[in-house]
Design an enzyme around this catalytic site. Structure first.
Site, PDB file in Angstrom:
ATOM      1  N   LYS A  11      -5.100  -2.033   2.212  1.00 16.46           N
ATOM      2  CA  LYS A  11      -4.559  -2.533   3.499  1.00 16.46           C
ATOM      3  C   LYS A  11      -4.805  -1.522   4.610  1.00 16.46           C
ATOM      4  O   LYS A  11      -5.150  -1.896   5.733  1.00 16.46           O
ATOM      5  CB  LYS A  11      -3.061  -2.838   3.371  1.00 16.46           C
ATOM      6  CG  LYS A  11      -2.449  -3.475   4.627  1.00 16.46           C
ATOM      7  CD  LYS A  11      -1.006  -3.895   4.402  1.00 16.46           C
ATOM      8  CE  LYS A  11      -0.463  -4.789   5.506  1.00 16.46           C
ATOM      9  NZ  LYS A  11      -0.145  -4.113   6.746  1.00 16.46           N
ATOM     10  N   HIS A  26       0.809  -1.221   0.000  1.00 21.01           N
ATOM     11  CA  HIS A  26       0.000   0.000   0.000  1.00 21.01           C
ATOM     12  C   HIS A  26       0.843   1.272   0.000  1.00 21.01           C
ATOM     13  O   HIS A  26       0.526   2.242  -0.674  1.00 21.01           O
ATOM     14  CB  HIS A  26      -0.935  -0.011   1.204  1.00 21.01           C
ATOM     15  CG  HIS A  26      -0.250  -0.236   2.524  1.00 21.01           C
ATOM     16  ND1 HIS A  26      -0.592   0.413   3.672  1.00 21.01           N
ATOM     17  CD2 HIS A  26       0.787  -1.043   2.888  1.00 21.01           C
ATOM     18  CE1 HIS A  26       0.184   0.011   4.666  1.00 21.01           C
ATOM     19  NE2 HIS A  26       1.023  -0.879   4.217  1.00 21.01           N
TER      20      HIS A  26
HETATM   21  C1  PEP Z   1       4.578  -2.227   8.032  1.00 24.93           C
HETATM   22  C2  PEP Z   1       3.278  -2.010   7.911  1.00 24.93           C
HETATM   23  O1  PEP Z   1       2.299  -2.859   8.305  1.00 24.93           O
HETATM   24  P1  PEP Z   1       2.175  -4.004   9.418  1.00 24.93           P
HETATM   25  O2  PEP Z   1       1.281  -3.423  10.465  1.00 24.93           O
HETATM   26  O3  PEP Z   1       1.558  -5.145   8.696  1.00 24.93           O
HETATM   27  O4  PEP Z   1       3.543  -4.301   9.948  1.00 24.93           O
HETATM   28  C3  PEP Z   1       2.791  -0.751   7.266  1.00 24.93           C
HETATM   29  O5  PEP Z   1       1.575  -0.474   7.361  1.00 24.93           O
HETATM   30  O6  PEP Z   1       3.571  -0.014   6.653  1.00 24.93           O
END
Ligand code: PEP
Ligand code: S3P
Length: 428
Positions: free
Chosen positions: A412, A386
């Site tokens: 996401k 994302h």
């Molecule tokens: C690293 C990330 O997500 P996660 O919470 O899956 O670690 C993000 O959103 O950049």
């Protein structure tokens, strides 16, 4: 594959009310589920990562009512850990904020659980958390590869005691253990091994735990003492702050292009470390104004920075693309753990920045970027990340279009990101 071509944007102006923070939404949902009493969450994020947490909680027997737009959720807390009479498989997509905290919470619970996710989740390490949980008596098995999900957990409760956690790969391991520890049978002392990455995320965790009525003693981020026998208490009405990482794209857009952008939902009292992105932007030359519940960015003549971005790894990606508009060589340092996120972000960033003409050096834990005199039109691969999609949309602030492959991967954390950007933009 679907793609989106953004035509050059001639002006950026306006206001964005930020969607709720991913980090806050998933922490608050889990603690509301464990707490005694009903918690009413407002400004909850509606995105894939939150949907995975909500689905898991439903399977775990938690009752909640979600508003039609999915931003208000009333959670009936259990007042205890989970108790599942049937074996459950929980699918958590690629949501680190669901996988890691739930792994710890399920060790605390009663039942047999499998935690799994999409292929990339199976490449994101979790060994440091599992090692710590095992020290506290947990029964966790790797179902495919050692140190990676999927996990099988036989939940029988956590002992607490003295536990070491390696904090060098992800702060989410410590977050996960901290959130489970108050319900362990003995007092817990957590000692941090190695340097703790992404430290401000621990402040989010501690802040929200306090809102749900539990006590943690933070001994300078080296050691944490958590008394046993605590029960989370409903936080009553809980307002989820706007997402500070999502704010970075709009603030950067104003700084790059001109006009003025106001984001609402975060401000000078925010609990999210990513608000420090605005300071980094200021160091690059942007003008920033802070309110209690807003941040405004205005144009600056951007110049390169050379900074350690370990504290804000997500928003640092926005700096990497803003560097295309800054005079000089930008260095983003100490972001080793970019390699274990949605994709290997150091490699992906280097490859895609080169496509638009930048001169890039990719080190083990840093990236340096020299902008070209003229950005080139390129088709950007987003690697199911994302943030790659959102960052590279900023290339359209030049006089060159940009094509983003798989733009829907922003779901996401920010499903309507491109609509929000369009709402601020005037085409050339
Ligand atoms: C690293 C990330 O997500 P996660 O919470 O899956 O670690 C993000 O959103 O950049
Ligand atoms: O705890 C959290 O909410 C998060 C912590 C950070 O991860 P790491 O601690 O793995 O760097 C961040 O990148 C992620 O998007 C969210």
């Amino acid at each position: 594959m679907e793609s989106l071509t953004l035509q050059p944007i001639s002006q950026i102006n306006g206001e964005v009310n930020l969607p709720g923070s991913k980090s806050v939404s998933n922490r608050a949902l889990l603690l509301a589920a464990l707490a005694q009493g009903t918690t009413r969450l407002t400004n909850l994020l509606d995105s894939d990562d939150i949907r995975h947490m909500l689905n898991a909680l439903k399977q775990l027997g938690v009752n909640y009512q979600l508003s039609a737009d999915k931003t208000v959720c009333e959670v009936e807390g259990l007042g205890s850990a989970f108790n599942a009479s049937q074996a459950l498989e929980l699918y958590l997509g690629n949501a680190g904020t669901a996988m890691r905290p739930l792994a710890a919470a399920l060790c605390l619970s009663q039942g047999n659980f499998v935690l799994t996710g999409e292929p990339r989740m199976k490449e994101r390490p979790i060994g440091h958390l599992v090692d710590a949980l095992r020290t506290a008596g947990a029964d966790v098995t790797y179902l495919e590869n050692e140190n990676y999900p999927p996990l099988a957990i036989k939940g029988t409760g956590l002992n607490g005691g003295e536990v070491e956690i390696d904090g060098s790969i992800s702060s989410q391991f410590l977050t996960a253990f901290l959130m489970a520890a108050p319900m362990a049978t003995q007092d817990t002392v957590i000692r941090i091994k190695g340097d703790l990455v992404s430290k401000p995320y621990i402040d989010i965790t501690l802040h929200i735990m306090a809102q749900f009525g539990v006590t943690v003693e933070n001994r300078d981020y080296q050691e944490f003492f958590i008394p046993a026998g605590q029960t989370y208490q409903s936080a009553g009405d809980f307002l989820v702050e706007g997402d500070a990482s999502s704010a970075s794209y709009f603030l950067a857009a104003a700084a790059i292009k001109g006009g003025e952008v106001k984001v609402t939902g975060i401000g000078k009292k925010s609990i999210q470390g990513d608000v420090q992105f605005a300071h980094a932007l200021e160091m690059m030359g942007a003008e920033i104004e802070w309110g209690d519940n807003y941040v405004i960015a205005r144009r600056g003549e951007l110049k390169a920075v050379d900074m350690d971005f370990n504290h804000i790894p997500d928003a640092a990606m926005t700096i990497a693309v803003a560097a295309l508009f800054a005079e000089g060589t930008t260095s983003i340092r100490n972001v080793y753990n970019w390699r274990v996120k949605e994709t290997d972000r150091l490699a992906a960033m280097a490859t895609e920045l080169r496509k638009v003409g930048a001169e890039v050096e990719e080190g083990d834990d840093y990236i340096t970027i020299v902008p070209p005199t003229q950005l080139q039109h390129a088709t950007i691969d987003t690697y199911d990340d994302h943030r790659m999609a959102m960052c590279f949309s900023l290339v359209a602030l030049s006089d060159t279009p940009v094509t983003i492959n798989d733009p829907k991967c922003t779901s996401k954390t920010f499903p309507d990101y491109f609509d929000k950007l369009a709402g601020l933009s005037q085409s050339a």
